[in-house]
Design a protein around this motif. Structure first.
Motif, short mmCIF file in Angstrom:
data_model
loop_
_atom_site.label_atom_id
_atom_site.label_comp_id
_atom_site.label_asym_id
_atom_site.label_seq_id
_atom_site.Cartn_x
_atom_site.Cartn_y
_atom_site.Cartn_z
N THR A 234 0.86 -1.19 0.00
CA THR A 234 0.00 0.00 0.00
C THR A 234 0.90 1.24 0.00
O THR A 234 1.84 1.35 0.79
CB THR A 234 -0.90 0.03 1.25
N GLU A 236 1.06 5.55 0.02
CA GLU A 236 0.32 6.77 0.33
C GLU A 236 1.23 7.99 0.13
O GLU A 236 2.37 8.02 0.62
CB GLU A 236 -0.18 6.75 1.77
N HIS A 270 2.29 -7.13 2.37
CA HIS A 270 1.12 -6.24 2.40
C HIS A 270 1.35 -5.05 3.33
O HIS A 270 0.42 -4.53 3.94
CB HIS A 270 -0.15 -7.00 2.82
N LYS A 272 3.09 -1.07 4.18
CA LYS A 272 2.72 0.26 3.69
C LYS A 272 3.95 1.14 3.57
O LYS A 272 4.86 1.09 4.39
CB LYS A 272 1.72 0.90 4.65
#
Length: 351
Positions: A234, A236, A270, A272
């Motif tokens: 992920t 951001e 998985h 971030k």
């Protein structure tokens, strides 16, 4: 002569010359003490001769009680003087004095002569140190030239396969249209070309060209590039402020690629990756394994994982220093790593 060769030449010359100069200073210090001692002995001998005739104009003569004065020994107080025996006299010695002003003039003449010799010897030693410096660096410079020539040949040979890949990718795009796998290959080739240009710039010793760079936009672009390579994480991107600085875009791209790829490569499954742009800094955070020894991880070839060869962060440190960017790393084992790039010392660019 390249900058690192000049630096090496200067440092080696400084070491050679400093060592020789220290030896020269010690030698002349001892020579000064020796000449001063010999001068005092000559004065004493002259006084001794003059004690028989009292006809030496450079000296002052006086008669003093014997008391505890030691014969044939130089004293230096208000003048340079000595006591000598007077034949048939049981109560007095003759005191022969040499004025201090004349003594200081004689000492200055000795010092002047030694200073001239010292300066001439220093000039000679500079030549000797320079000769030994060039002589000692000759095999190293030869090895560096061979290394540069080898890298230039390799870079030249890279052109053919890179050109072939670019042509094939263009054919794929024309045949099957846009495809994420083709895009990844295209981005990877762009990175190869960027590294090739940086290496050419290093070999030619050309300074990094600076321009106005939107740091936030560049960081976001490189984040998307790494996202294509590691799509299972992920990502951001947070931008609190515009960050536009005057710097070298190619080198800054290498910094971002190394740091963001590390954040993705050593992350948990998985996990971030967060990239935050602030007023003067860019922060890259991950939820990965963390770093056990933050200080050592900046050393070449040190690594804590099986992957990689331990050059990524040392290269980042070298590039940040060249661009005057402050690098700070915070890491906690099992929790993740935060890397802060501080741009406060860079000039503001135009957007």
């Amino acid at each position: 002569m390249k900058s690192y060769e000049k630096e090496s030449l200067f440092k080696n010359f400084l070491v050679f010359f400093s060592l020789l100069e220290i030896l020269l200073i010690l030698l002349f210090s001892e020579l000064y003490r020796t000449e001063k001692t010999e001068y005092h002995q000559d004065i004493l001998k002259t006084m001794q001769v003059c004690s028989y005739s009292f006809e030496c104009e450079q000296f002052h003569f006086d008669f003093v009680p014997k008391e505890d004065n030691v014969l044939n020994k130089l004293y230096e107080k208000e003048a340079l003087y000595a006591f000598f025996h007077i034949p048939k006299s049981k109560k007095f010695y003759v005191k022969i004095s040499y004025p201090l002003d004349k003594l200081y003039m004689d000492i200055k003449e000795i010092q002047k002569g030694l200073w001239i010799k010292f300066i001439l010897a220093t000039i000679l030693l500079m030549g000797v140190a320079l000769f030994f410096t060039f002589y000692s660096l000759k095999p190293i410079r030869k090895a560096l030239r061979l290394n540069d020539e080898f890298i230039k040949d390799i870079l030249h040979d890279f052109n053919t396969p890179i050109t072939s890949m670019l042509l094939n990718i263009k054919m794929f795009k024309d045949e099957i249209g846009e495809n994420p796998f083709v895009e990844r290959l295209s981005h990877s080739i762009d990175t190869l070309l960027l590294l090739q240009n940086n290496l050419k710039s290093f070999l030619h010793n050309s300074p990094s060209q600076k321009s106005s760079v939107d740091v936030g936009k560049l960081a976001q672009t490189r984040l998307k590039f790494i996202q294509n390579i590691y799509p299972k994480l992920t990502y951001e991107y947070i931008e609190h402020n515009d960050l536009v600085k005057t710097t070298n875009q190619e080198l800054l791209t290498r910094i971002f690629d190394n740091l963001i790829s590390n954040a993705a490569k050593y992350n948990k499954p998985h996990g971030k990756v967060t990239l935050t742009v602030n007023k003067t800094s860019v922060v890259i955070e991950d939820t990965g394994k963390g770093i056990q020894d933050v200080e050592r991880v900046l050393q070449r070839y040190y690594k804590e994982q099986d992957r990689g060869i331990g050059l990524g962060l040392p290269i980042v440190q070298k590039l940040t220093r060249e661009l005057n960017i402050i690098l700070h790393i915070e890491s906690y084992v099992g929790k993740g790593t935060k890397v802060i790039l501080d741009f406060k010392h860079l000039h503001k660019g135009e957007k």
